[in-house]
Design an enzyme around this catalytic site. Sequence first.
Site, PDB file in Angstrom:
ATOM      1  N   GLU A  32      47.503 -27.468-106.798  1.00  0.00           N
ATOM      2  CA  GLU A  32      47.918 -26.076-107.020  1.00  0.00           C
ATOM      3  C   GLU A  32      49.442 -26.058-107.158  1.00  0.00           C
ATOM      4  OE1 GLU A  32      47.184 -23.406-103.678  1.00  0.00           O
ATOM      5  OE2 GLU A  32      47.114 -21.678-105.022  1.00  0.00           O
TER       6      GLU A  32
ATOM      7  N   LYS B  18      43.236 -17.661-110.412  1.00  0.00           N
ATOM      8  CA  LYS B  18      42.765 -17.563-109.014  1.00  0.00           C
ATOM      9  C   LYS B  18      42.170 -16.174-108.763  1.00  0.00           C
ATOM     10  CE  LYS B  18      44.703 -18.846-104.482  1.00  0.00           C
ATOM     11  NZ  LYS B  18      45.956 -19.371-103.888  1.00  0.00           N
TER      12      LYS B  18
ATOM     13  N   CYS C 113      42.194 -23.067-104.474  1.00  0.00           N
ATOM     14  CA  CYS C 113      42.549 -22.961-103.059  1.00  0.00           C
ATOM     15  C   CYS C 113      41.768 -21.897-102.287  1.00  0.00           C
ATOM     16  CB  CYS C 113      44.059 -22.772-102.921  1.00  0.00           C
ATOM     17  SG  CYS C 113      44.624 -23.322-101.295  1.00  0.00           S
TER      18      CYS C 113
HETATM   19  N1  LIG Z   1      47.275 -21.515-101.551  1.00  0.00           N
HETATM   20  C1  LIG Z   1      46.289 -20.999-100.876  1.00  0.00           C
HETATM   21  O1  LIG Z   1      45.460 -20.287-101.392  1.00  0.00           O
HETATM   22  C2  LIG Z   1      46.255 -21.357 -99.428  1.00  0.00           C
HETATM   23  C3  LIG Z   1      44.920 -21.096 -98.794  1.00  0.00           C
HETATM   24  C4  LIG Z   1      44.906 -21.428 -97.358  1.00  0.00           C
HETATM   25  O2  LIG Z   1      45.823 -22.020 -96.812  1.00  0.00           O
HETATM   26  C5  LIG Z   1      43.732 -21.038 -96.602  1.00  0.00           C
HETATM   27  O3  LIG Z   1      43.760 -21.210 -95.386  1.00  0.00           O
HETATM   28  O4  LIG Z   1      42.763 -20.526 -97.165  1.00  0.00           O
END
Ligand SMILES: NC(=O)CCC(=O)C(=O)O
Length: 298
Positions: A48, A127, A169
């Site tokens: 990411e 996302k 993520c």
């Molecule tokens: N960059 C993100 O989306 C981080 C996501 C994250 O840390 C989580 O705990 O879920």
Amino acid sequence: MAALLKRPLKLALVQLATGSDKTANLSRARSRVLEAAQQGASLIVLPECFNSPYGCQYFPKYAETLLPSPPSNEKAPSFHALSALAKEANAYLLGGSIPEYETSTEKYFNTSLMFNPKGELIATHRKVHLFDIDIPGKITFKESEILSPGNKITLVDLPEYGRIALAICYDIRFPELATIAARKQCFLLLYPGAFNLTTGALHWSLQARARAMDNQVYVGLCSPARDMEASYNAWGHSMVVDPNAAVMTEAGESEEVVYADLNEDKIQETRKGIPLQGQRRFDVYPDVSEGKIDFERA
Ligand SMILES: NC(=O)CCC(=O)C(=O)O
């Protein structure tokens, strides 16, 4: 049942050390992707925000304009670098994600681009679930201060191999996406992601293994390397999990490329042993993959 994965596939996750110099990030990504290709990987994944530091303060500065596609080199250097790199590596390349600016709506997105071995763009994922959390004394993050969410599930057909799903993520925390992807015959779910030291320790591996276990598919999570000088400290530990929820390979915290050999036999063996596919009770609960959930029935 028809094979989900038509032939064995070597997957590489590039846990890249990213910094504030976009050109340097692109050049570093190039060396690591070519290294992975030399090792025989035919699907290579970057993390990411691989071309920038991760953080709301950075999104506007590093954002590229991708539409109309193909974008100009000047407005989207990372797009062109990824396209050329996929071709040079002769591999499928999931370009982690980059901050995107859409001129027509004046909105920013966190966007993944995927290229085929000819260097053609074959998928874009914005996302869907923005990373907005607040754990007092630990971490507060609000992507939605700057970013807008994407609005679709992204499934990609790789003609020689089969279908995969892409998400980014925080999207991994929403099992519906994974369930739908698996129900639509994906053999692999890929999540470029940058968890942090709080939630990474708690949930990174758990999320990867849970999505694999629930859906009996391969799961790959690709993080940036950890940088304790940065404003956001990524967890690292990029990993591939097999359809039986076993961790096949896991990076440490520094820059590293990890590999896993995926095959159909493992999917079939897992599904034969624990045959969830034929045991679902859609008469008791609705099939979320049909996209029409009747809450009146609850
Ligand atoms: N960059 C993100 O989306 C981080 C996501 C994250 O840390 C989580 O705990 O879920």
